[in-house]
Design a protein around this motif. Structure first.
Motif, PDB file in Angstrom:
ATOM      1  N   VAL A 250       0.830  -1.207   0.000  1.00  0.00           N
ATOM      2  CA  VAL A 250       0.000   0.000   0.000  1.00  0.00           C
ATOM      3  C   VAL A 250       0.862   1.255   0.000  1.00  0.00           C
ATOM      4  CG1 VAL A 250      -1.526   1.359   1.491  1.00  0.00           C
ATOM      5  CG2 VAL A 250      -2.079  -1.020   1.001  1.00  0.00           C
ATOM      6  N   ALA A 251       2.002   1.184   0.670  1.00  0.00           N
ATOM      7  CA  ALA A 251       2.908   2.338   0.732  1.00  0.00           C
ATOM      8  C   ALA A 251       3.432   2.726  -0.652  1.00  0.00           C
ATOM      9  CB  ALA A 251       4.069   2.038   1.668  1.00  0.00           C
ATOM     10  N   LYS A 252       3.406   1.789  -1.597  1.00  0.00           N
ATOM     11  CA  LYS A 252       3.886   2.053  -2.960  1.00  0.00           C
ATOM     12  C   LYS A 252       2.748   2.394  -3.918  1.00  0.00           C
ATOM     13  CE  LYS A 252       5.918  -1.999  -3.295  1.00  0.00           C
ATOM     14  NZ  LYS A 252       6.704  -3.115  -3.885  1.00  0.00           N
ATOM     15  N   SER A 253       1.519   2.346  -3.444  1.00  0.00           N
ATOM     16  CA  SER A 253       0.355   2.512  -4.316  1.00  0.00           C
ATOM     17  C   SER A 253       0.250   3.933  -4.863  1.00  0.00           C
ATOM     18  CB  SER A 253      -0.922   2.176  -3.545  1.00  0.00           C
ATOM     19  OG  SER A 253      -2.056   2.380  -4.365  1.00  0.00           O
ATOM     20  N   LYS A 254      -0.299   4.016  -6.084  1.00  0.00           N
ATOM     21  CA  LYS A 254      -0.585   5.302  -6.714  1.00  0.00           C
ATOM     22  C   LYS A 254      -2.072   5.459  -6.984  1.00  0.00           C
ATOM     23  CE  LYS A 254       3.930   5.217  -9.009  1.00  0.00           C
ATOM     24  NZ  LYS A 254       4.633   5.167 -10.327  1.00  0.00           N
ATOM     25  N   THR A 255      -2.873   4.531  -6.447  1.00  0.00           N
ATOM     26  CA  THR A 255      -4.301   4.478  -6.751  1.00  0.00           C
ATOM     27  C   THR A 255      -5.133   4.882  -5.534  1.00  0.00           C
ATOM     28  OG1 THR A 255      -3.817   2.590  -8.199  1.00  0.00           O
ATOM     29  CG2 THR A 255      -6.130   3.016  -7.673  1.00  0.00           C
ATOM     30  N   PRO A 256      -6.129   5.748  -5.698  1.00  0.00           N
ATOM     31  CA  PRO A 256      -7.003   6.115  -4.564  1.00  0.00           C
ATOM     32  C   PRO A 256      -7.595   4.875  -3.921  1.00  0.00           C
ATOM     33  CG  PRO A 256      -7.423   7.539  -6.445  1.00  0.00           C
ATOM     34  CD  PRO A 256      -6.502   6.466  -6.936  1.00  0.00           C
ATOM     35  N   MET A 257      -7.698   4.912  -2.569  1.00  0.00           N
ATOM     36  CA  MET A 257      -8.133   3.724  -1.842  1.00  0.00           C
ATOM     37  C   MET A 257      -9.145   4.057  -0.757  1.00  0.00           C
ATOM     38  SD  MET A 257      -4.549   1.586  -1.488  1.00  0.00           S
ATOM     39  CE  MET A 257      -5.436   0.079  -1.097  1.00  0.00           C
ATOM     40  N   LEU A 258     -10.112   3.147  -0.612  1.00  0.00           N
ATOM     41  CA  LEU A 258     -11.088   3.207   0.475  1.00  0.00           C
ATOM     42  C   LEU A 258     -10.887   1.979   1.354  1.00  0.00           C
ATOM     43  CD1 LEU A 258     -13.694   4.163   1.936  1.00  0.00           C
ATOM     44  CD2 LEU A 258     -15.012   2.957   0.171  1.00  0.00           C
ATOM     45  N   PHE A 259     -10.706   2.207   2.649  1.00  0.00           N
ATOM     46  CA  PHE A 259     -10.460   1.138   3.612  1.00  0.00           C
ATOM     47  C   PHE A 259     -11.688   0.978   4.508  1.00  0.00           C
ATOM     48  CE2 PHE A 259      -6.473   3.090   2.442  1.00  0.00           C
ATOM     49  CZ  PHE A 259      -5.589   2.024   2.287  1.00  0.00           C
ATOM     50  N   ILE A 260     -12.166  -0.262   4.650  1.00  0.00           N
ATOM     51  CA  ILE A 260     -13.373  -0.545   5.430  1.00  0.00           C
ATOM     52  C   ILE A 260     -13.072  -1.635   6.459  1.00  0.00           C
ATOM     53  CG2 ILE A 260     -15.797  -1.294   5.334  1.00  0.00           C
ATOM     54  CD1 ILE A 260     -15.815  -0.418   2.374  1.00  0.00           C
ATOM     55  N   HIS A 261     -13.620  -1.503   7.654  1.00  0.00           N
ATOM     56  CA  HIS A 261     -13.428  -2.538   8.678  1.00  0.00           C
ATOM     57  C   HIS A 261     -14.546  -2.443   9.714  1.00  0.00           C
ATOM     58  CE1 HIS A 261      -9.813  -5.209   9.306  1.00  0.00           C
ATOM     59  NE2 HIS A 261     -10.573  -5.570  10.326  1.00  0.00           N
ATOM     60  N   GLY A 262     -14.899  -3.581  10.287  1.00  0.00           N
ATOM     61  CA  GLY A 262     -15.844  -3.604  11.393  1.00  0.00           C
ATOM     62  C   GLY A 262     -15.121  -3.415  12.714  1.00  0.00           C
ATOM     63  N   SER A 263     -15.719  -2.651  13.612  1.00  0.00           N
ATOM     64  CA  SER A 263     -15.056  -2.346  14.889  1.00  0.00           C
ATOM     65  C   SER A 263     -14.953  -3.567  15.801  1.00  0.00           C
ATOM     66  CB  SER A 263     -15.804  -1.223  15.620  1.00  0.00           C
ATOM     67  OG  SER A 263     -17.086  -1.664  16.050  1.00  0.00           O
ATOM     68  N   LYS A 264     -15.807  -4.576  15.564  1.00  0.00           N
ATOM     69  CA  LYS A 264     -15.818  -5.770  16.421  1.00  0.00           C
ATOM     70  C   LYS A 264     -15.213  -6.989  15.714  1.00  0.00           C
ATOM     71  CE  LYS A 264     -17.974  -3.785  19.872  1.00  0.00           C
ATOM     72  NZ  LYS A 264     -17.287  -3.539  21.164  1.00  0.00           N
ATOM     73  N   ASP A 265     -14.386  -6.749  14.741  1.00  0.00           N
ATOM     74  CA  ASP A 265     -13.752  -7.841  13.989  1.00  0.00           C
ATOM     75  C   ASP A 265     -12.709  -8.526  14.867  1.00  0.00           C
ATOM     76  OD1 ASP A 265     -12.488  -9.518  12.153  1.00  0.00           O
ATOM     77  OD2 ASP A 265     -12.558  -8.044  10.545  1.00  0.00           O
ATOM     78  N   THR A 266     -12.910  -9.810  15.131  1.00  0.00           N
ATOM     79  CA  THR A 266     -11.935 -10.579  15.906  1.00  0.00           C
ATOM     80  C   THR A 266     -11.273 -11.673  15.067  1.00  0.00           C
ATOM     81  OG1 THR A 266     -13.739 -12.011  16.709  1.00  0.00           O
ATOM     82  CG2 THR A 266     -13.068 -10.163  18.120  1.00  0.00           C
ATOM     83  N   PHE A 267     -11.549 -11.683  13.769  1.00  0.00           N
ATOM     84  CA  PHE A 267     -10.877 -12.597  12.842  1.00  0.00           C
ATOM     85  C   PHE A 267      -9.645 -11.902  12.276  1.00  0.00           C
ATOM     86  CE2 PHE A 267      -9.889 -14.991   9.162  1.00  0.00           C
ATOM     87  CZ  PHE A 267     -10.467 -16.244   9.270  1.00  0.00           C
ATOM     88  N   VAL A 268      -9.849 -10.703  11.757  1.00  0.00           N
ATOM     89  CA  VAL A 268      -8.756  -9.798  11.388  1.00  0.00           C
ATOM     90  C   VAL A 268      -8.920  -8.575  12.281  1.00  0.00           C
ATOM     91  CG1 VAL A 268      -7.729  -8.373   9.581  1.00  0.00           C
ATOM     92  CG2 VAL A 268      -8.678 -10.614   8.999  1.00  0.00           C
ATOM     93  N   PRO A 269      -8.121  -8.462  13.340  1.00  0.00           N
ATOM     94  CA  PRO A 269      -8.313  -7.382  14.315  1.00  0.00           C
ATOM     95  C   PRO A 269      -8.435  -6.017  13.655  1.00  0.00           C
ATOM     96  CG  PRO A 269      -6.629  -8.902  15.065  1.00  0.00           C
ATOM     97  CD  PRO A 269      -6.961  -9.306  13.664  1.00  0.00           C
TER      98      PRO A 269
END
Length: 318
Positions: A250-269
């Motif tokens: 991601v640090a090398k990306s040149k493409t606009p990005m939207l990041f989404i996550h659930g606040s109670k995710d315990t599979f991927v913290p």
């Protein structure tokens, strides 16, 4: 003295051999458990902290979208960089358009399980392509890439779309392992046709995710099991668990990005969201859905989930 010294050396050598042997045995066990597509994943996926609740409404929508999906998809195939036959489902919109959504599924799943997301993009006016990740569904492969080698498959699918539609405007979208896949692809030299990337609950790196699961499920420390598991992965799948990093890509990306996550995710913290978001040096947004578990942001947020995506994409796709 010499005899005593030799005895000590012998004992130390035997202990070292036993340690390395036991380490590789454990590493091979965890490789098969996590990355061999032919082994049962239920022990890990059904662990209490990994359970994913599905509401009756969500189940109904999923069944309806599955029916639509089965009536409308076509099979597509390409050859990977390492000569695997890869499969994807193509859903061409009845309204002619240059807009394409390439949608990526999660761990131990397949493209057909993404019908609900595909239907939303289709209704938004997109053509939709849903690849089966290597080692999943109808795609060949004897290991799970966790997004790393899959990132190069993403590039191949992008080029495949462009080869038949040179004016294609492409959005990459993925959930869970699919989210990590599109993040890892973001660091590659992507064509200008790729206008935006949306990831939902992807992990910061394979090392971080497996270390977390190792502790959560087996109560085991990172050292030395992760190190041996990484060595076995390199031998069997030609990548290490440490190099498979969404953060570094991601640090090398040149493409606009939207990041989404659930606040109670315990599979991927959910704190992994902050790592990838902070690493991005592109136009970016994030959506944290309060109360949502792993992969549950869409069902919990409802219409606002897709409104956020629509508003984000409107800035970059005509």
């Amino acid at each position: 003295m010499k005899r005593k010294y030799k005895v000590i050396i012998t004992i130390v050598s035997l202990l070292l051999v036993l340690f390395v042997g036991a380490g590789f045995f454990a590493g091979n066990y965890f490789f098969n458990l996590a990355l061999n597509p032919n082994t049962d994943k239920s022990a890990a996926l059904n662990a209490p902290h990994n359970s994913i609740a599905i509401s009756p409404e969500d189940a109904k929508e999923k069944e309806e979208s599955k029916k639509w999906f089965k009536e409308n998809f076509e099979d597509s195939f390409i050859q990977s960089f390492d000569d695997l036959k890869l499969h994807a489902y193509t859903l061409k919109n009845t309204n002619e358009t240059n807009k394409w959504a390439i949608v990526f599924h999660g761990y131990s799943s397949d493209g057909s399980q993404m019908s609900k997301y595909a239907k939303h993009y289709y209704d938004m006016g997109f053509n939709v392509l849903i690849p089966d990740a290597r080692g999943h569904g109808k795609s060949e492969g004897d290991y799970i890439g966790m997004g790393w080698h899959d990132r190069l498959d993403v590039v191949s699918w992008i080029n495949n779309v462009i080869s038949s539609n040179k004016n294609a405007e492409i959005v990459l979208y993925g959930v869970s392992m699919g989210g990590a896949t599109v993040m890892m692809a973001s660091g590659e030299d992507l064509p200008d046709n790729v206008k935006a990337i949306i990831e939902d609950c992807g992990y910061s790196s394979v090392w971080d995710e497996f270390s977390y699961q190792l502790k959560a499920i087996f109560k085991l420390p990172t050292f030395p099991i992760m190190h041996f598991s990484s060595a076995v992965t390199k031998l069997k799948a030609d990548y290490t668990l440490g190099e498979a990093s969404a953060v570094e890509q991601v640090a090398k990306s040149k493409t606009p990005m939207l990041f989404i996550h659930g606040s109670k995710d315990t599979f991927v913290p959910s704190d992994m969201l902050n790592e990838v978001y902070e690493a991005a040096n592109v136009p970016k947004e994030k959506l944290i859905v309060e109360g949502a578990g792993h992969g549950g942001a869409e069902s919990v947020a409802g219409d606002s989930y897709w409104e956020t995506i629509n508003n984000f994409l409107a800035k970059y796709i005509e």
